[in-house]
Design a protein around this motif. Structure first.
Motif, PDB file in Angstrom:
ATOM      1  N   GLN A   7      29.120  32.664  26.106  1.00 12.32           N
ATOM      2  CA  GLN A   7      30.578  32.730  26.161  1.00 12.32           C
ATOM      3  C   GLN A   7      31.099  33.223  27.513  1.00 12.32           C
ATOM      4  O   GLN A   7      32.299  33.221  27.736  1.00 12.32           O
ATOM      5  CB  GLN A   7      31.106  33.672  25.067  1.00 12.32           C
ATOM      6  CG  GLN A   7      30.875  33.201  23.652  1.00 12.32           C
ATOM      7  CD  GLN A   7      31.378  34.216  22.643  1.00 12.32           C
ATOM      8  OE1 GLN A   7      30.594  34.779  21.895  1.00 12.32           O
ATOM      9  NE2 GLN A   7      32.681  34.476  22.630  1.00 12.32           N
ATOM     10  N   PHE A  45      31.664  34.038  18.374  1.00 11.11           N
ATOM     11  CA  PHE A  45      32.383  35.128  17.703  1.00 11.11           C
ATOM     12  C   PHE A  45      32.238  36.454  18.436  1.00 11.11           C
ATOM     13  O   PHE A  45      32.439  37.516  17.848  1.00 11.11           O
ATOM     14  CB  PHE A  45      31.943  35.267  16.245  1.00 11.11           C
ATOM     15  CG  PHE A  45      31.835  33.964  15.503  1.00 11.11           C
ATOM     16  CD1 PHE A  45      32.899  33.074  15.515  1.00 11.11           C
ATOM     17  CD2 PHE A  45      30.696  33.613  14.816  1.00 11.11           C
ATOM     18  CE1 PHE A  45      32.818  31.851  14.847  1.00 11.11           C
ATOM     19  CE2 PHE A  45      30.599  32.404  14.153  1.00 11.11           C
ATOM     20  CZ  PHE A  45      31.654  31.519  14.163  1.00 11.11           C
ATOM     21  N   GLY A  46      31.863  36.434  19.697  1.00 10.03           N
ATOM     22  CA  GLY A  46      31.695  37.665  20.482  1.00 10.03           C
ATOM     23  C   GLY A  46      30.244  37.984  20.750  1.00 10.03           C
ATOM     24  O   GLY A  46      29.910  38.596  21.748  1.00 10.03           O
ATOM     25  N   PRO A 102      31.644  43.434  20.245  1.00 11.00           N
ATOM     26  CA  PRO A 102      32.855  42.718  19.862  1.00 11.00           C
ATOM     27  C   PRO A 102      32.531  41.623  18.841  1.00 11.00           C
ATOM     28  O   PRO A 102      31.607  40.864  19.021  1.00 11.00           O
ATOM     29  CB  PRO A 102      33.329  42.076  21.168  1.00 11.00           C
ATOM     30  CG  PRO A 102      32.564  42.744  22.262  1.00 11.00           C
ATOM     31  CD  PRO A 102      31.289  43.224  21.654  1.00 11.00           C
ATOM     32  N   MET A 103      33.284  41.599  17.769  1.00 12.17           N
ATOM     33  CA  MET A 103      33.160  40.513  16.788  1.00 12.17           C
ATOM     34  C   MET A 103      34.561  40.128  16.364  1.00 12.17           C
ATOM     35  O   MET A 103      35.338  40.969  15.940  1.00 12.17           O
ATOM     36  CB  MET A 103      32.333  40.972  15.582  1.00 12.17           C
ATOM     37  CG  MET A 103      32.224  39.946  14.477  1.00 12.17           C
ATOM     38  SD  MET A 103      30.895  40.362  13.318  1.00 12.17           S
ATOM     39  CE  MET A 103      31.624  39.826  11.782  1.00 12.17           C
ATOM     40  N   ARG A 104      34.865  38.898  16.488  1.00 12.40           N
ATOM     41  CA  ARG A 104      36.192  38.327  16.216  1.00 12.40           C
ATOM     42  C   ARG A 104      37.266  39.341  15.823  1.00 12.40           C
ATOM     43  O   ARG A 104      37.205  39.934  14.768  1.00 12.40           O
ATOM     44  CB  ARG A 104      36.080  37.263  15.151  1.00 12.40           C
ATOM     45  CG  ARG A 104      36.273  35.926  15.810  1.00 12.40           C
ATOM     46  CD  ARG A 104      36.292  34.775  14.904  1.00 12.40           C
ATOM     47  NE  ARG A 104      37.150  33.805  15.572  1.00 12.40           N
ATOM     48  CZ  ARG A 104      37.899  32.912  14.950  1.00 12.40           C
ATOM     49  NH1 ARG A 104      37.893  32.834  13.669  1.00 12.40           N
ATOM     50  NH2 ARG A 104      38.655  32.102  15.631  1.00 12.40           N
ATOM     51  N   PRO A 107      37.909  42.282  17.412  1.00 10.39           N
ATOM     52  CA  PRO A 107      37.267  43.597  17.364  1.00 10.39           C
ATOM     53  C   PRO A 107      38.319  44.703  17.370  1.00 10.39           C
ATOM     54  O   PRO A 107      39.168  44.741  18.247  1.00 10.39           O
ATOM     55  CB  PRO A 107      36.414  43.642  18.638  1.00 10.39           C
ATOM     56  CG  PRO A 107      36.991  42.610  19.546  1.00 10.39           C
ATOM     57  CD  PRO A 107      37.601  41.560  18.661  1.00 10.39           C
ATOM     58  N   ALA A 124      35.056  32.867  27.480  1.00  5.11           N
ATOM     59  CA  ALA A 124      35.493  32.213  26.249  1.00  5.11           C
ATOM     60  C   ALA A 124      35.489  33.283  25.165  1.00  5.11           C
ATOM     61  O   ALA A 124      34.540  33.432  24.408  1.00  5.11           O
ATOM     62  CB  ALA A 124      34.565  31.056  25.902  1.00  5.11           C
ATOM     63  N   GLY A 125      36.542  34.061  25.122  1.00  6.38           N
ATOM     64  CA  GLY A 125      36.628  35.159  24.157  1.00  6.38           C
ATOM     65  C   GLY A 125      38.003  35.786  24.248  1.00  6.38           C
ATOM     66  O   GLY A 125      38.831  35.378  25.058  1.00  6.38           O
ATOM     67  N   GLY A 126      38.214  36.774  23.373  1.00  5.87           N
ATOM     68  CA  GLY A 126      39.494  37.471  23.382  1.00  5.87           C
ATOM     69  C   GLY A 126      40.682  36.562  23.098  1.00  5.87           C
ATOM     70  O   GLY A 126      41.811  36.896  23.420  1.00  5.87           O
ATOM     71  N   GLU A 137      41.951  34.631  16.962  1.00  2.00           N
ATOM     72  CA  GLU A 137      41.590  35.811  16.189  1.00  2.00           C
ATOM     73  C   GLU A 137      42.706  36.339  15.296  1.00  2.00           C
ATOM     74  O   GLU A 137      42.453  37.068  14.343  1.00  2.00           O
ATOM     75  CB  GLU A 137      41.095  36.908  17.153  1.00  2.00           C
ATOM     76  CG  GLU A 137      39.755  36.521  17.758  1.00  2.00           C
ATOM     77  CD  GLU A 137      39.398  37.273  19.028  1.00  2.00           C
ATOM     78  OE1 GLU A 137      38.609  38.219  18.942  1.00  2.00           O
ATOM     79  OE2 GLU A 137      39.887  36.909  20.111  1.00  2.00           O
TER      80      GLU A 137
HETATM   81 MO1  MOS Z   1      35.354  37.355  20.889  1.00  2.00          MO
HETATM   82  S1  MOS Z   1      35.034  39.002  19.778  1.00  2.00           S
HETATM   83  O1  MOS Z   1      36.513  37.621  21.909  1.00  2.00           O
HETATM   84  O2  MOS Z   1      34.338  36.112  20.996  1.00  2.00           O
END
Ligand code: MOS
Length: 755
Positions: free
Chosen positions: A219, A250-251, A357-359, A361, A515-517, A717
């Motif tokens: 990610q 998913f983090g 971190p998990m979706r 978080p 690719a997150g948050g 999220e």
């Molecule tokens: Mo996430 S917990 O920003 O993939």
């Protein structure tokens, strides 16, 4: 099948624009026909297979491994242990960055949690490596597993999440509670949860001198290249990561972990490509999880149902050796107007793998507790839960006083309530039954998620055949990012998305950010937009300087890019195609580039959030306690919607995760050994189709003029955040029972109800 519906307002559809169109995924056909290659599908010539041997104890030391027996197994090539593990250039016990975690890479014989790698077996076949790992037959010096509230080590924290404050206070809390005529207080417990992406963590590592090529789901490619470079003592540019497809992240795939590092070390040690894939069980430990929380919420209200004080304390579990702390209490900071708010965290060290971190978080666990607490407060005030939330609606961000960059939450409440039919809801619980005698309950929760923005780069190339190539490295985790990003690029370039070739998923491309948050579309999208503007500007320079072009001399007036042509801004009848401009200039292409970031001043001046409201219906069997979520309506405002089909599907995914959090998911620990008893997808419950009711996601129009030049916020999220509380509150409304621990189980509902 879930019932689908969505509304989309006119403002998001710009005439002639690609944004706002519900295109299907660009990579959909590849995926459904099995032609999308995931990391573990790569089999370079001469490849070996590595399998981790993992600890079955939570704390102690490995005292013996039957190395010779395992090594004698046919096909086994090498066994890596602390005794022969090649050196690393960076100490794995030292954190490299806030996003870098301490990892186990056979630095010594210490065991700090169950499923920690204790050796790596490398063999010619997967079967031989697996059997070799079984033959190691480890013996241990076992120490007591500390996995409970009682035997864990409590400690004070300096930070939570990724560098957020552990304690935030606004106003005078004591005065707030003194001014209250009603005070409610309760404790809420959320369990450890595991990402359980369909695709396990995997790596295929190949060394060529001091160049490293990694096929792996990832990610955060640019950050990972830097970290891998540091661990192996090579420049980041020497690391190539290929991550074209992810089977969910998913983090957990944003962060480097020990097993993958070991696979890369093995490839270097044996001078052959090595593949390592974790088993499902091995993902319960070294690759992060959502940490357990014990949260206490105390709310004070005046006679009119206005909050006077809000105190949210979260005790959060982490490992014995690192400190990712679920920032759960911070969920109480951005939402409800209270003159005094205290959000604070303390830590609990356990013999477990470090959470991560998990979706959503923090927001997921924290808002689950907050939204039940708000429901309890409404009940104590004798108010409808929606009216209570409206009474505590914050016009500016509580504490900071910053105006929201935009906030369409009132519309979310109103539209969601209308679609759901909330106005018919009886105030008291246990008032509704269906035709089969099942108890029916309705509950709601507010959804909120912040809007991070990561620096990102992109390149846009306009070609003389009238098409374009756009490039940015970030991975598509399955949500359809490539499709939405190509739409953004096409719009800027004045082309149809079919004319835009999109390259991504390789670290050698311009850095696509993280690719997150829920920040990928906004971050990489802005970079693509700016790179496209740069390409158009370069093309316009060619045309406006060319006496043969109808655009000659229009430099100061400006041009508009549309339909593969540049037009004079003051006379759209005058124009020329990109192909003609390039051909006459003798150019095969023009290339635009950009490095983009949201203006930091925006975040100083405004509070940046997406908002929403979720309404839930449940049915509960009065005799058996069996619960079913039967209907969910979510209304969300997240700025400009690039692709309503994909956005709706992100909301559905979030809401389904909310059902999962409320009713299904929990990793269960055997506290005698510290082992997780359900480390598989048979007994770690997640919802299946039959658990998912009719879903409705309403896309509330929102024009946020500040968030970023695209007006785009995140959608990935937020859907979890309102849903968990909404379901718990609906269960109370059906049964009269307040359940304050997750997942909510049959046994929580079997005892006689308070009437
Ligand atoms: Mo996430 S917990 O920003 O993939």
């Amino acid at each position: 099948m879930p019932h689908e519906s969505a509304t989309l307002s006119v403002p998001h559809r710009r005439h002639g624009s690609n944004a706002g169109q519900p295109l299907t995924r660009r990579d959909g056909r590849l995926k459904v026909t099995g032609r999308a290659t995931f990391a573990a599908d790569n089999h370079p010539e001469g490849m070996l297979y590595a399998v981790s041997a993992v600890s079955t104890i939570a704390r102690g030391r490995v005292t013996h491994l039957d190395i010779e027996v395992a090594k004698g197994h046919p096909g086994v090539v090498e066994i890596m242990t602390p005794a022969n593990r090649p050196p690393l250039s960076h100490d794995p016990d030292v954190k490299m960055a806030p996003f870098g975690f301490r990892v186990e890479v056979l630095q010594d014989d210490t065991v700090r949690y169950v499923n920690q790698p204790i050796a790596l077996v490398i063999a010619e076949t997967l079967e031989a490596a697996t059997e070799g790992a079984l033959l190691l037959n480890p013996r241990y010096a076992v120490e007591e597993a500390r996995t409970t509230l009682e035997n864990g080590q409590h400690y004070e924290l300096s930070a939570v999440g990724i560098g957020s404050p552990a304690r935030t206070a606004h106003g005078d809390l004591d005065a707030g509670f003194q001014a209250a005529s009603i005070v409610t207080e309760a404790e809420y417990v959320t369990p450890p949860q595991y990402h359980n992406a369909m695709e396990p963590h995997a790596v295929v590592a190949q060394w060529d001198g001091d160049h490293l090529t990694l096929d792996m789901p990832n990610q955060a490619m640019a950050l990972s290249c830097i970290s891998y470079g540091a661990y192996f003592g090579i420049p980041a540019e020497n690391v190539l990561i290929r991550s074209p497809f992810l089977g969910g992240g998913f983090g957990s795939k944003a962060i480097l972990n020990g097993p993958q590092l070991l696979g890369i070390l093995a490839a270097r040690m044996l001078k052959r490509p090595v593949k390592l894939v974790l088993t499902r069980a091995q993902m319960y430990g070294p690759v992060g999880h959502r940490g357990k929380t014990w949260q206490t919420l105390r709310l004070g209200m005046d006679g009119e149902g206005h909050l006077t004080a809000l105190h949210h304390h979260a005790l959060c579990a982490t490992s014995s050796f690192d400190d990712f702390i679920e920032p759960a209490a911070n969920a109480s900071l951005p939402l409800y107007a209270s003159p005094a708010i205290l959000a604070e965290h303390t830590g609990l060290r356990l013999d477990i793998g470090t959470p991560g971190p998990m979706r959503a978080p923090g927001e997921a666990s924290g808002s689950a507790a907050l939204e039940i607490a708000m429901d309890e407060a409404a009940e104590a005030c004798g108010m409808d839960p929606l009216d209570f939330r409206l009474a505590n609606y914050a016009e500016t961000e509580p504490g900071s006083g910053k105006p929201f960059s935009s906030k369409a939450l009132r519309e979310c409440y109103a539209e969601g309530a209308k679609r759901f039919g909330w106005s018919g809801r009886p105030l008291r619980p246990r008032q509704m039954r269906d035709e089969n005698g099942l108890l029916v309950g309705w509950g709601m929760g507010t959804a909120v998620f912040h809007c991070p923005h990561f620096p990102a780069e992109a390149r846009a190339t306009l070609r003389d055949d009238g098409t374009a190539l756009v490039e940015t490295s970030g991975a598509d985790m399955g949500q359809g990012a490539w499709t939405a990003l190509a739409q953004i690029a096409a719009e800027t370039l004045g082309l149809d998305p079919d004319q835009v070739e999109f390259h991504s998923g390789v670290s050698s491309l311009p850095d696509g950010g993280i690719a997150g948050g829920s920040g990928h579309t906004a971050s990489a999208g802005l970079a693509l937009n700016n790179a496209g503007e740069d390409a158009i500007a370069r093309l316009a320079e060619l045309a406006t300087a060319d006496p043969q072009s109808p655009l000659f001399g229009a430099g100061n007036i400006g041009v508009v890019a549309r339909g593969g042509r540049l037009h004079r801004r003051d006379d759209e009848g005058q124009g020329e195609s990109y192909a003609d401009i390039l051909r006459r200039a003798g150019r095969a292409e023009v290339v635009g580039t950009a490095r983009a970031m949201r203006d930091p001043a925006v975040g100083s001046a405004h509070a940046l959030y997406s908002h929403g409201a979720v309404f839930a219906e449940v049915k509960v069997d009065p005799d058996l306690g069996q619960v079913r979520a039967t209907r969910l309506v979510g209304a969300f405002a997240a700025g400009r919607i690039i692709n309503p089909r994909l956005v709706r599907s992100q909301y559905f995914g979030g809401m389904i995760w909310g059902i999962s959090f409320a009713l299904h998911e929990e990793a269960i620990t055997d506290h005698r050994t510290g082992r997780i008893m359900n480390a598989d997808l048979a007994e770690y419950h997640v919802p299946v189709n039959a658990d998912v009711p009719a879903l409705d996601a309403i896309l509330i129009p929102e024009d946020d003029p500040y968030i970023n030049p695209l007006g785009v916020k995140g959608v990935g999220e937020i859907g979890i955040t309102g849903t968990v509380g909404a379901i718990a509150n609906a269960i109370w409304h059906a049964t009269g029972k307040r359940v304050r621990r997750f997942p909510i189980r049959i046994e929580d509902l079997l005892a006689p109800a308070e009437e």
